[in-house]
Write an enzyme that holds these catalytic residues in place. Structure first.
Site, PDB file in Angstrom:
ATOM      1  N   LYS A   1     -11.767  -4.949  -6.299  1.00 20.77           N
ATOM      2  CA  LYS A   1     -12.696  -3.860  -6.629  1.00 20.77           C
ATOM      3  C   LYS A   1     -11.968  -2.560  -6.919  1.00 20.77           C
ATOM      4  O   LYS A   1     -12.552  -1.622  -7.444  1.00 20.77           O
ATOM      5  CB  LYS A   1     -13.740  -3.685  -5.522  1.00 20.77           C
ATOM      6  CG  LYS A   1     -13.183  -3.344  -4.163  1.00 20.77           C
ATOM      7  CD  LYS A   1     -14.295  -3.363  -3.113  1.00 20.77           C
ATOM      8  CE  LYS A   1     -13.693  -3.393  -1.715  1.00 20.77           C
ATOM      9  NZ  LYS A   1     -14.609  -3.782  -0.688  1.00 20.77           N
TER      10      LYS A   1
ATOM     11  N   LYS B   1       0.813  -1.216   0.000  1.00 22.81           N
ATOM     12  CA  LYS B   1       0.000   0.000   0.000  1.00 22.81           C
ATOM     13  C   LYS B   1       0.848   1.268   0.000  1.00 22.81           C
ATOM     14  O   LYS B   1       0.355   2.344  -0.289  1.00 22.81           O
ATOM     15  CB  LYS B   1      -0.961  -0.006   1.197  1.00 22.81           C
ATOM     16  CG  LYS B   1      -2.111  -0.981   1.026  1.00 22.81           C
ATOM     17  CD  LYS B   1      -3.136  -0.828   2.126  1.00 22.81           C
ATOM     18  CE  LYS B   1      -4.304  -1.769   1.889  1.00 22.81           C
ATOM     19  NZ  LYS B   1      -5.228  -1.810   3.029  1.00 22.81           N
TER      20      LYS B   1
ATOM     21  N   LYS C   1      -5.203 -11.021  -8.702  1.00 19.09           N
ATOM     22  CA  LYS C   1      -6.433 -11.243  -7.964  1.00 19.09           C
ATOM     23  C   LYS C   1      -7.570 -10.327  -8.440  1.00 19.09           C
ATOM     24  O   LYS C   1      -7.314  -9.194  -8.857  1.00 19.09           O
ATOM     25  CB  LYS C   1      -6.131 -10.924  -6.485  1.00 19.09           C
ATOM     26  CG  LYS C   1      -6.903 -11.741  -5.508  1.00 19.09           C
ATOM     27  CD  LYS C   1      -6.567 -11.331  -4.099  1.00 19.09           C
ATOM     28  CE  LYS C   1      -7.843 -11.154  -3.325  1.00 19.09           C
ATOM     29  NZ  LYS C   1      -7.667 -10.650  -1.999  1.00 19.09           N
TER      30      LYS C   1
END
Ligand code: TRP
Length: 348
Positions: free
Chosen positions: A214, A129, A211
């Site tokens: 969203k 992140k 993966k």
């Protein structure tokens, strides 16, 4: 979900059977995908009958990324409505919003004094992140401590979550054991991860090596639980396969990632195992496989959407669920927090 049955353990306590405690949460950061549904949310519903289940909307985790203040509550109510549409029943499970319970941030501060800088620095999700991110705030760094607090406040035995959360849950275990040891107590239950997806992950449709997420910039890579019928059909029709001649419908993640992903989705949603599906599709075309996936996905998603649209507009009802969930959570959370404060020597 044929694999869930293996996880239904019940502890014997003084000759009595007690249900184990389950805790899980998701962030209100957009409508969950088919991958989230198969991987976690769907199993939460299955767990409710056999466990004391607590499901949380992790809005405090969501603010590690800048959020639009006008949308945060809306996103949380959207997520709550998804939980309810996936048949998580507020009469059976406790459903609440993380920011409604101050015990989470209180415990989080205390536990941060029992967690080492080096331990957090090793977290893979933090490293990921932080890449290409101008907002590497301390919340993003200490995120796993808040997560440990979520879990440990409720004397959790099992945490159903995706593999990507495994390292965070390991850290929660470490913190729980460390705290218990320092104070020579059993204040925290040491939790365990339940991996809910039977050893597989749902991958991005047009790039099945990564993966399904969203937050993917390419919307064709994921199916949102609120996607329209047309877009679901289009996305599955355009999903990547391969150019093998003749076409072979076989599970092989390395050589045939696209086909494997479609087989995996079908297997998860129908409960049929992959070998059974391979036999059924031998000598059939990729188009046949896709049509079957479309049919099955639509069947599941339409049911969810029907419920979703009837619930989402009842905001008063949704708020009431969160209020009563928060009251139920309060009792357990307060109990754990007072034990922790007592052990440390903090008095209220
Ligand atoms: N970090 C989790 C996610 O992004 C959400 C979460 C917050 C969670 N607290 C939790 C998951 C506690 C399991 C247990 O998916």
């Amino acid at each position: 979900m044929p694999n869930l049955i293996f996880y239904q353990k019940i502890k014997i306590n003084k000759g009595e059977y007690v249900k184990l405690n389950i805790f899980s949460a998701a962030q209100p950061s957009g409508i969950p995908t088919l991958g989230n549904y198969i991987g976690t949310i769907r199993s939460w519903n299955a767990f409710q009958k056999n466990y004391n289940s607590i499901y949380c909307i992790a809005d405090l985790h969501a603010i590690t990324k800048r959020q639009n203040p006008k949308l945060l509550l809306k996103n949380s109510l959207d997520l709550l409505s998804i939980y309810l549409s996936c048949d998580i029943d507020p009469k059976i499970s406790t459903i609440f919003m993380q920011s409604h319970r101050p015990e989470h941030t209180q415990l989080s501060w205390m536990l941060s004094c029992y967690t080492y800088f080096g331990e957090l620095k090793r977290m893979v999700q933090f490293k990921e992140k932080s890449k290409n991110n101008k907002n590497i705030n301390i919340g993003l760094f200490s995120y796993p401590i808040l997560m440990a607090s979520d879990i440990l406040l409720y004397q959790t035995h099992k945490v159903p979550a995706g593999l990507d959360q495994a390292q965070h849950i390991e850290l929660s275990k470490l913190i729980a054991k460390r705290f218990n040891k320092i104070y020579n107590s059993n204040i925290f239950n040491v939790p365990e991860l339940i991996i809910t997806q039977s050893g597989s992950r749902i991958m991005a449709l047009s790039n099945p090596k990564k993966k399904m997420s969203k937050s993917d910039k390419n919307k064709n890579n994921f199916i949102s639980l609120l996607d329209s019928e047309e877009s679901i059909i289009r996305k599955i029709k355009n999903a990547q396969t391969d150019s093998d001649q003749p076409p072979v419908i076989k599970y092989d993640v390395i050589k045939k990632p696209g086909i494997s992903n479609l087989l995996c989705i079908l297997s998860e949603l129908t409960g049929k195992n992959i070998i059974e599906l391979e036999t059924y599709f031998s000598n059939k075309l990729y188009r046949d496989l896709k049509l079957e996936v479309i049919h099955t996905v639509l069947e599941h998603i339409k049911k969810i959407q029907k419920k979703y649209f009837s619930i989402r507009s009842k905001e008063k009802y949704l708020i009431e669920i969160l209020q009563s969930g928060s009251e139920k959570a309060k009792k357990i959370a307060n109990n754990t927090l007072s034990k922790v404060k007592n052990a440390i020597g903090l008095h209220s």
